[in-house]
Design a protein around this motif. Structure first.
Motif, PDB file in Angstrom:
ATOM      1  N   SER A  27     -13.497  26.632   2.857  1.00 47.28           N
ATOM      2  CA  SER A  27     -14.143  27.622   3.715  1.00 47.28           C
ATOM      3  C   SER A  27     -14.676  28.765   2.863  1.00 47.28           C
ATOM      4  CB  SER A  27     -13.159  28.154   4.753  1.00 47.28           C
ATOM      5  OG  SER A  27     -12.232  29.030   4.151  1.00 47.28           O
ATOM      6  N   ILE A  28     -15.615  29.499   3.418  1.00 47.28           N
ATOM      7  CA  ILE A  28     -16.280  30.541   2.646  1.00 47.28           C
ATOM      8  C   ILE A  28     -15.305  31.636   2.242  1.00 47.28           C
ATOM      9  CG2 ILE A  28     -16.981  31.768   4.754  1.00 47.28           C
ATOM     10  CD1 ILE A  28     -18.876  31.523   1.399  1.00 47.28           C
ATOM     11  N   TYR A  29     -14.333  31.960   3.100  1.00 51.69           N
ATOM     12  CA  TYR A  29     -13.390  33.022   2.763  1.00 51.69           C
ATOM     13  C   TYR A  29     -12.423  32.580   1.660  1.00 51.69           C
ATOM     14  CZ  TYR A  29     -15.182  35.122   7.036  1.00 51.69           C
ATOM     15  OH  TYR A  29     -16.009  35.657   7.990  1.00 51.69           O
ATOM     16  N   GLY A  35     -23.781  39.828  -1.528  1.00 47.44           N
ATOM     17  CA  GLY A  35     -23.087  40.279  -2.733  1.00 47.44           C
ATOM     18  C   GLY A  35     -23.425  41.675  -3.182  1.00 47.44           C
ATOM     19  N   ILE A  36     -24.325  42.393  -2.501  1.00 51.47           N
ATOM     20  CA  ILE A  36     -24.678  43.738  -2.942  1.00 51.47           C
ATOM     21  C   ILE A  36     -23.546  44.701  -2.642  1.00 51.47           C
ATOM     22  CG2 ILE A  36     -27.129  43.279  -2.618  1.00 51.47           C
ATOM     23  CD1 ILE A  36     -27.013  44.905  -0.057  1.00 51.47           C
ATOM     24  N   LEU A  70     -25.142  21.771   5.992  1.00 51.26           N
ATOM     25  CA  LEU A  70     -25.769  23.069   5.713  1.00 51.26           C
ATOM     26  C   LEU A  70     -24.706  24.134   5.443  1.00 51.26           C
ATOM     27  CD1 LEU A  70     -28.665  23.211   8.350  1.00 51.26           C
ATOM     28  CD2 LEU A  70     -28.870  22.914   5.885  1.00 51.26           C
ATOM     29  N   GLY A  71     -23.585  24.083   6.167  1.00 50.35           N
ATOM     30  CA  GLY A  71     -22.524  25.061   5.944  1.00 50.35           C
ATOM     31  C   GLY A  71     -21.914  24.946   4.558  1.00 50.35           C
ATOM     32  N   SER A  72     -21.659  23.723   4.114  1.00 49.15           N
ATOM     33  CA  SER A  72     -21.113  23.548   2.765  1.00 49.15           C
ATOM     34  C   SER A  72     -22.133  23.949   1.702  1.00 49.15           C
ATOM     35  CB  SER A  72     -20.672  22.100   2.568  1.00 49.15           C
ATOM     36  OG  SER A  72     -21.769  21.211   2.738  1.00 49.15           O
ATOM     37  N   LEU A  73     -23.420  23.649   1.938  1.00 50.00           N
ATOM     38  CA  LEU A  73     -24.463  24.087   1.003  1.00 50.00           C
ATOM     39  C   LEU A  73     -24.551  25.609   0.970  1.00 50.00           C
ATOM     40  CD1 LEU A  73     -26.892  23.476  -0.856  1.00 50.00           C
ATOM     41  CD2 LEU A  73     -28.322  23.370   1.202  1.00 50.00           C
ATOM     42  N   TYR A  74     -24.433  26.230   2.137  1.00 53.60           N
ATOM     43  CA  TYR A  74     -24.456  27.689   2.227  1.00 53.60           C
ATOM     44  C   TYR A  74     -23.307  28.291   1.408  1.00 53.60           C
ATOM     45  CZ  TYR A  74     -24.612  32.284   4.530  1.00 53.60           C
ATOM     46  OH  TYR A  74     -24.693  33.625   4.797  1.00 53.60           O
ATOM     47  N   ASN A  75     -22.116  27.737   1.553  1.00 50.01           N
ATOM     48  CA  ASN A  75     -20.957  28.225   0.787  1.00 50.01           C
ATOM     49  C   ASN A  75     -21.170  28.052  -0.709  1.00 50.01           C
ATOM     50  OD1 ASN A  75     -19.937  28.604   3.319  1.00 50.01           O
ATOM     51  ND2 ASN A  75     -18.238  27.171   3.110  1.00 50.01           N
ATOM     52  N   PHE A  76     -21.708  26.889  -1.106  1.00 48.24           N
ATOM     53  CA  PHE A  76     -21.938  26.612  -2.525  1.00 48.24           C
ATOM     54  C   PHE A  76     -22.906  27.631  -3.129  1.00 48.24           C
ATOM     55  CE2 PHE A  76     -24.669  24.567  -5.701  1.00 48.24           C
ATOM     56  CZ  PHE A  76     -23.732  24.194  -6.655  1.00 48.24           C
ATOM     57  N   LEU A  77     -24.024  27.862  -2.445  1.00 51.02           N
ATOM     58  CA  LEU A  77     -25.029  28.785  -2.974  1.00 51.02           C
ATOM     59  C   LEU A  77     -24.523  30.222  -2.965  1.00 51.02           C
ATOM     60  CD1 LEU A  77     -28.256  27.338  -1.285  1.00 51.02           C
ATOM     61  CD2 LEU A  77     -27.483  27.029  -3.642  1.00 51.02           C
ATOM     62  N   LEU A  78     -23.790  30.592  -1.909  1.00 52.19           N
ATOM     63  CA  LEU A  78     -23.283  31.958  -1.832  1.00 52.19           C
ATOM     64  C   LEU A  78     -22.325  32.268  -2.976  1.00 52.19           C
ATOM     65  CD1 LEU A  78     -23.188  34.589  -0.184  1.00 52.19           C
ATOM     66  CD2 LEU A  78     -21.284  33.615   1.099  1.00 52.19           C
ATOM     67  N   ILE A  79     -21.448  31.336  -3.295  1.00 48.19           N
ATOM     68  CA  ILE A  79     -20.501  31.561  -4.385  1.00 48.19           C
ATOM     69  C   ILE A  79     -21.228  31.651  -5.723  1.00 48.19           C
ATOM     70  CG2 ILE A  79     -18.561  30.545  -5.634  1.00 48.19           C
ATOM     71  CD1 ILE A  79     -17.921  31.878  -2.927  1.00 48.19           C
ATOM     72  N   ARG A  80     -22.266  30.826  -5.922  1.00 49.10           N
ATOM     73  CA  ARG A  80     -23.025  30.910  -7.176  1.00 49.10           C
ATOM     74  C   ARG A  80     -23.709  32.264  -7.302  1.00 49.10           C
ATOM     75  NH1 ARG A  80     -20.201  27.423  -7.467  1.00 49.10           N
ATOM     76  NH2 ARG A  80     -20.408  25.349  -8.413  1.00 49.10           N
TER      77      ARG A  80
END
Length: 627
Positions: free
Chosen positions: A404-406, A314-315, A186-196
């Protein structure tokens, strides 16, 4: 945005413009308060790290001359090393203030933020976070009567989940391991979607500021409508007879929100949504509440937090990731605990703690600092072994998919961040394979017009200085000089009418050390601001006294991997490449951090991309076997 990627990049050597300016600091403070209080699914930790680092940076540059905030005694810290140390301490103070976690703040700065660490920095950051903890304790005592709103209600332990009778056995370990694997995925999926989503936002933001405001208003309205409408999907629950607090809740915070339910009943989904993020986490981690939430409500809340935290990040408002990730992970962990039911000895609240740990590890890829922060947040030392296992497993699983997300956010922002290790393909290259040209250089005694022309036509920040060898007519490398120093020389106009070499004492009659000191944010001199006459353009400058005569150099045949280690460990901005054969030009080129970036290397050597993917395909079966 958050601020942690910017501060992390700065501590790695990337001096992005205006990230620590007083204006940025004020906007960050006001924007963070507004964003967190607006019920957006955003956190406060990231902005507080940026705020702490921004205050530290102002101390490190002697205040702000632009806003009349200067102190002479602060000039002691006006150098790159002390400023970097102060910013590191400021980032530790931000985490300590956000989560009342002084030790966790120190470890966060050590594990995630700092690229260079030394023993003196350890006790300095520890002292900083200790002061933060003392001030927080004092403010909590002052505000304990309720005169400060919700501040201080939880004391220094924000999400107290302490239980003296926790017992778990070997049969409880497999579900915890599964929880860690799910958290990593879930963490890797979260990072993937957040970057998109960030890439989409960046594309829209390029069209103008009106689009930025429109996106922010749209997300805010969508969040408000969704959060108000979702509790209608949950059914009313009768108040428990042994409730530890009033049911339904009286006041702004509590576990039992009534929301259109008859007297003596509460809406469990509204109890999570119509609270601050901190109170929602506190409700999820509450002890003896296994029968408080419904399975469907927990699933709805998890999906809602997962989606809204991605859309809200992202806002154009300061938004942190720590709290949204914690509340999302705690909801999914509690959901897993509810599915297991009586098949486990751990309560639902303890599964919420482990779920938050697994989601944090899967998204942020930290271990030691997250472990200590969670322990300081929950006051539950008995869960330490399980938290350690969950963090290690979630990080390992997530590392198989992305960074990592950062790190991903820094790539989106274009920060040339240097990793601690060299990639395998760098061992196949030499520095001559990646150095780019054309090379711009100066002679020891150079015409003013040539200096101005090169400074105006290039954006380089460092230049080689060559000189004629006294033994032969061939040129030799004398050293390197910075762009800022050249501009300082031109600004003083200490020119020579004839090309003659000056002594050091004669040269520094016109200059002082302050003339070459690093300028504060927003005070950088530009070559376009210097006005020179045609007569002055024909005059000369002796660069010898102002040149670094002992720059770091590497031979052109040196391995790129070794050059990266040298570049990063010493903290260089420029690395001169010299030829292996002496009868060639004295300098082959200059390496900067951009020359070590994968985008630059793969652009010069596209075949490396194919060999990299081929190696990944060969490693994939082994990775699947491990999983």
């Amino acid at each position: 945005m958050e601020g942690i990627p910017e501060v992390k990049a700065y501590l790695n050597g990337v001096d992005a413009p205006d990230i620590f300016s007083p204006r940025t600091l004020v906007v960050k403070i006001v924007g963070s308060i507004s964003a967190v209080s607006s019920s957006l699914v955003v956190g406060k930790a990231g902005p507080m790290v940026h705020i702490g680092s921004g205050i530290a940076s102002l101390f490190g540059q002697g205040g702000s001359r632009k806003y009349g905030l200067t102190w002479k005694w602060l000039r002691f810290f006006k150098n790159d090393r002390d400023r970097r140390d102060l910013v590191t301490c400021g980032s530790a103070a931000g985490i300590a203030a956000a989560f009342s976690a002084p030790v966790g703040g120190v470890l966060f700065a050590l594990e995630e933020m700092a690229s260079w660490w030394r023993s003196a920095l350890l006790w300095r950051s520890f002292f900083t976070t200790a002061v933060v903890a003392i001030i927080l304790r004092a403010l909590i005592d002052v505000c304990f009567s309720g005169k400060c709103g919700l501040f201080g209600k939880g004391g220094l332990i924000m999400f107290d989940a302490y239980s003296a009778n926790i017992s778990y056995h070997l049969a409880d370990v497999p579900p915890v391991l599964v929880l860690g694997v799910i958290g990593g995925i879930l963490g890797s999926l979260y990072n993937f979607l957040l970057i998109r989503v960030l890439r989409v936002y960046n594309f829209i933001y390029e069209k103008g500021i009106i689009y930025q405001i429109f996106i922010a208003c749209t997300i805010s309205i969508f969040t408000s409508v969704l959060l108000f409408g979702l509790p209608w999907l949950a059914s009313c629950q009768p108040c428990p007879l042994d409730a530890a607090e009033a049911c339904p809740t009286i006041g702004r915070s509590g576990n039992y929100k009534r929301f259109q339910c008859p007297h003596g009943h509460y809406n469990d989904l509204a109890s999570l949504i119509f609270n601050t993020n901190d109170d929602a986490i506190r409700n999820l981690l509450s002890k003896d509440t296994d029968s408080e939430f419904q399975l469907s409500s927990m699933l709805i809340f998890f999906v809602t937090c997962f989606i809204l935290s991605i859309l809200s990040y992202g806002i154009v408002a300061p938004a942190g990731l720590f709290v949204p990730v914690i509340v999302t992970g705690a909801s999914y962990g509690r959901f897993i605990g509810m599915l297991l039911g009586s098949h486990t000895n751990l309560s639902h609240s303890l599964y919420a703690v482990l779920g938050a740990a697994s989601f944090l590890g899967g998204s942020m890829r930290m271990t030691v600092s997250l472990c200590v922060i969670i322990l300081e947040l929950t006051n539950n030392l008995l869960l330490l072994p399980l938290i350690m296992i969950v963090l290690l497993i979630s990080k390992t699983v997530a590392d198989a998919f992305n960074c990592s997300i950062y790190d991903l956010i820094m790539k989106v922002k274009g920060f040339p961040y240097l990793e601690t290790h060299a990639e395998p393909y760098m061992r196949q290259l030499t520095v001559a394979d990646v150095v780019s040209g054309p090379l711009q250089l100066f002679h020891g005694i150079e015409k003013v017009g040539n200096i101005v022309h090169i400074l105006k036509t290039t954006r380089h920040h460092g230049f080689p200085v060559i000189d004629t060898s006294p033994d032969s007519e061939s040129s030799v490398l004398y050293g390197s000089i910075l762009r800022s120093h050249l501009i300082a020389l031109l600004k003083k106009k200490a020119f020579l009418s004839t090309p003659m070499r000056l002594g050091v004492s004669d040269a520094f009659k016109h200059f002082s050390a302050d003339d070459f000191a690093k300028r504060g944010l927003g005070n950088v001199d530009k070559i376009e601001d210097i006005e020179l006459t045609d007569e002055e353009m024909e005059m000369f400058l002796d660069l010898h006294p102002f040149t670094n005569a002992s720059p770091y150099t590497v031979v052109e045949t040196m391995s790129l991997a070794k050059a990266l280690v040298l570049f990063r460990e010493v903290g260089l901005r420029h690395l001169l490449v010299i030829p292996k054969i002496s009868n060639r030009a004295p300098v082959v080129g200059i390496l900067t951090r951009h020359d070590f970036m994968p985008e630059h290397i793969f652009g010069l050597h596209p075949l490396l991309v194919r060999s990299r993917w081929k190696r990944l395909r060969l490693q994939l079966p082994r990775l699947l076997k491990i999983l």
